[in-house]
Scaffold this motif. Structure first.
Motif, PDB file in Angstrom:
ATOM      1  N   UNK A  26      -3.364   9.391   1.962  1.00 22.92           N
ATOM      2  CA  UNK A  26      -2.783   9.734   3.086  1.00 22.92           C
ATOM      3  C   UNK A  26      -1.208   9.831   2.858  1.00 22.92           C
ATOM      4  N   UNK A  27      -0.928   9.589   1.833  1.00 25.06           N
ATOM      5  CA  UNK A  27       0.669   9.518   1.401  1.00 25.06           C
ATOM      6  C   UNK A  27       0.949  11.229   1.372  1.00 25.06           C
ATOM      7  N   UNK A  28       2.040  11.448   2.133  1.00 22.12           N
ATOM      8  CA  UNK A  28       2.473  12.874   2.197  1.00 22.12           C
ATOM      9  C   UNK A  28       3.155  13.277   0.835  1.00 22.12           C
ATOM     10  N   UNK A  29       2.889  14.612   0.561  1.00 23.57           N
ATOM     11  CA  UNK A  29       3.468  15.181  -0.824  1.00 23.57           C
ATOM     12  C   UNK A  29       4.838  14.904  -0.787  1.00 23.57           C
ATOM     13  N   UNK A  30       5.719  15.025   0.132  1.00 27.29           N
ATOM     14  CA  UNK A  30       7.167  14.979   0.503  1.00 27.29           C
ATOM     15  C   UNK A  30       7.470  13.715   0.907  1.00 27.29           C
ATOM     16  N   UNK A  31       6.714  12.552   0.678  1.00 25.19           N
ATOM     17  CA  UNK A  31       7.061  11.181   1.360  1.00 25.19           C
ATOM     18  C   UNK A  31       8.482  10.801   0.989  1.00 25.19           C
ATOM     19  N   UNK A  32       8.931  10.338   1.984  1.00 25.04           N
ATOM     20  CA  UNK A  32      10.509   9.625   1.593  1.00 25.04           C
ATOM     21  C   UNK A  32      10.341   8.119   1.799  1.00 25.04           C
ATOM     22  N   UNK A  33      11.136   7.379   0.846  1.00 21.03           N
ATOM     23  CA  UNK A  33      11.093   6.085   0.832  1.00 21.03           C
ATOM     24  C   UNK A  33      12.477   5.565   0.582  1.00 21.03           C
ATOM     25  N   UNK A  34      12.840   4.641   1.666  1.00 20.52           N
ATOM     26  CA  UNK A  34      14.283   4.118   1.786  1.00 20.52           C
ATOM     27  C   UNK A  34      14.318   2.543   1.740  1.00 20.52           C
ATOM     28  N   UNK A  35      15.033   1.887   0.953  1.00 17.75           N
ATOM     29  CA  UNK A  35      15.021   0.470   0.789  1.00 17.75           C
ATOM     30  C   UNK A  35      16.460   0.110   0.619  1.00 17.75           C
ATOM     31  N   UNK A  36      16.849  -0.984   0.925  1.00 16.41           N
ATOM     32  CA  UNK A  36      18.108  -1.605   0.636  1.00 16.41           C
ATOM     33  C   UNK A  36      18.034  -2.435  -0.793  1.00 16.41           C
ATOM     34  N   UNK A  37      16.882  -2.577  -1.381  1.00 12.42           N
ATOM     35  CA  UNK A  37      16.732  -3.497  -2.520  1.00 12.42           C
ATOM     36  C   UNK A  37      16.307  -2.472  -3.613  1.00 12.42           C
ATOM     37  N   UNK A  38      15.764  -1.299  -3.320  1.00 11.46           N
ATOM     38  CA  UNK A  38      15.429  -0.582  -4.555  1.00 11.46           C
ATOM     39  C   UNK A  38      16.205   0.772  -4.584  1.00 11.46           C
ATOM     40  N   UNK A  39      16.800   1.117  -3.481  1.00 12.21           N
ATOM     41  CA  UNK A  39      17.332   2.446  -3.305  1.00 12.21           C
ATOM     42  C   UNK A  39      16.252   3.408  -2.521  1.00 12.21           C
ATOM     43  N   UNK A  49       6.900   5.789  -8.731  1.00  7.75           N
ATOM     44  CA  UNK A  49       7.465   5.199  -9.486  1.00  7.75           C
ATOM     45  C   UNK A  49       8.375   3.912  -9.310  1.00  7.75           C
ATOM     46  N   UNK A  50       8.984   4.088  -8.039  1.00  6.12           N
ATOM     47  CA  UNK A  50       9.868   3.046  -7.367  1.00  6.12           C
ATOM     48  C   UNK A  50       8.941   1.717  -7.156  1.00  6.12           C
ATOM     49  N   UNK A  51       7.661   2.268  -6.443  1.00  7.19           N
ATOM     50  CA  UNK A  51       6.552   1.283  -6.216  1.00  7.19           C
ATOM     51  C   UNK A  51       6.321   0.457  -7.451  1.00  7.19           C
ATOM     52  N   UNK A  52       5.881   1.211  -8.259  1.00  6.01           N
ATOM     53  CA  UNK A  52       5.375   0.535  -9.666  1.00  6.01           C
ATOM     54  C   UNK A  52       6.361  -0.490 -10.030  1.00  6.01           C
ATOM     55  N   UNK A  53       7.656  -0.113  -9.982  1.00  7.69           N
ATOM     56  CA  UNK A  53       8.818  -0.538 -10.471  1.00  7.69           C
ATOM     57  C   UNK A  53       9.153  -1.981  -9.706  1.00  7.69           C
ATOM     58  N   UNK A  54       8.627  -2.154  -8.381  1.00  5.78           N
ATOM     59  CA  UNK A  54       9.064  -3.261  -7.668  1.00  5.78           C
ATOM     60  C   UNK A  54       8.617  -4.571  -8.181  1.00  5.78           C
ATOM     61  N   UNK A  55       7.433  -4.458  -8.589  1.00  8.53           N
ATOM     62  CA  UNK A  55       6.868  -5.657  -9.207  1.00  8.53           C
ATOM     63  C   UNK A  55       6.472  -5.471 -10.503  1.00  8.53           C
ATOM     64  N   UNK A  56       7.014  -5.287 -11.617  1.00  7.00           N
ATOM     65  CA  UNK A  56       6.497  -4.557 -12.982  1.00  7.00           C
ATOM     66  C   UNK A  56       5.534  -5.430 -13.549  1.00  7.00           C
ATOM     67  N   UNK A  57       4.647  -5.085 -14.609  1.00  5.80           N
ATOM     68  CA  UNK A  57       3.871  -5.930 -15.394  1.00  5.80           C
ATOM     69  C   UNK A  57       4.443  -6.996 -15.806  1.00  5.80           C
TER      70      UNK A  57
END
Length: 303
Positions: A26-39, A49-57
């Motif tokens: 259900x995530x939109x194709x043009x989804x916008x993500x804003x955060x103060x800890x990742x940008x 990519x930012x979601x996956x980089x939040x807590x990497x391997x």
């Protein structure tokens, strides 16, 4: 939007944000993500990519949510919640971890998630584990500080939608009265106190003491909150008793301390509790009395 649908959306977005390489349909194709800890990022590829980089391997993470509020109008909805969690890096030998917490606001349109805002409010522990984050300011704002992407007066669901079209049971509305109080206090959005308290409300809130009347409550709580911009109140409704005429109710709520929310046996642990009385004014439930009792307890020993 039904409350069960919002639960599923919140859970799946948190799972994706936790770096689990899970991308909800259900995530939109043009989804916008804003955060103060990742940008910030726009579009599936960049946000993913930012979601996956939040807590990497190599990092393990557990995230919980509380204080969820949903507001809907025609095809659009806002889901707001508090979150807290713990992460550790299994590649390190010292077994250190870091606790974190903040707020998340999700905007949907026609069932599609269009925007996710995350405000990381506090960190405790070995911050080197999340060295790739921008750390939140755990102090009052100073010239030169960056601006937060989450602004309460705009993003609070009570402001976004003046009238809730999401069907709320009395139990949900009673819980939400305290959630509104918590948001008002934690986000310094003091106008929301009007919707949380009745005009004749009273409270016993250590260390502030006994307070009587909404005006005294609001002015005292405002002064109490000012030195601590990172303050955050996580609460879980434990028991709600509604009078036969459905015009008054009593409410027991447990306060979660994120760094210690479980006993050694894995049972839910609370660092304090509130005993709250409410009355119905028109169609709204408002708190008429709120007493705060510090002290660790589980549901079994609260009685």
């Amino acid at each position: 939007m039904m409350l069960k649908e919002s639960d599923a959306i919140l859970d799946e977005v948190i799972t994706a944000w936790s770096g689990k390489r899970h991308w909800p349909s259900f995530m939109g194709d043009n989804i916008v993500y804003e955060s103060n800890h990742q940008g910030s990022a726009t579009g599936e590829f960049a946000v993913r990519q930012l979601f996956e980089d939040n807590f990497p391997g190599g990092m393990t993470v557990h995230v919980n949510t509380t204080n969820k509020v949903v507001r809907s109008q025609t095809q659009s909805s806002t889901i707001a919640a508090y979150f807290y969690g713990r992460t550790t890096d299994t590649r390190l030998q010292n077994n250190d971890d870091v606790n974190f917490g903040g707020m998340i606001v999700i905007n949907t349109f026609s069932g599609s998630v269009e925007r996710v805002r995350v405000h990381m409010n506090w960190l405790k522990g070995n911050k080197n584990i999340v060295h790739h984050w921008h750390f939140p300011y755990e102090r009052q704002w100073q010239p030169g500080d960056s601006v937060s992407p989450l602004i309460s007066e705009i993003d609070a669901p009570w402001h976004a939608y003046k009238q809730a079209h999401t069907p709320l049971s009395d139990e949900d509305a009673i819980s939400e009265a305290w959630f509104q109080y918590a948001w008002a206090l934690d986000m310094a959005d003091y106008s929301l106190f009007n919707g949380a308290f009745s005009d004749d409300a009273s409270a016993d809130l250590p260390p502030m003491g006994k307070l009587k009347g909404r005006r005294m409550l609001v002015s005292t709580l405002k002064a109490f909150r000012m030195p601590w911009p990172w303050i955050q109140h996580y609460g879980v409704p434990l028991q709600i008793d509604i009078a036969e005429d459905r015009q008054s109710a009593s409410f027991l709520l447990g306060r979660i301390i994120p760094e210690q929310d479980k006993t050694a046996d894995g049972e839910a642990l609370y660092g304090a509790h509130y005993k709250i009385e409410l009355k119905k004014e028109g169609s709204e439930w408002k708190m008429s009395r709120m007493d705060y009792f510090p002290g660790w307890f589980t549901v079994k020993n609260e009685g």
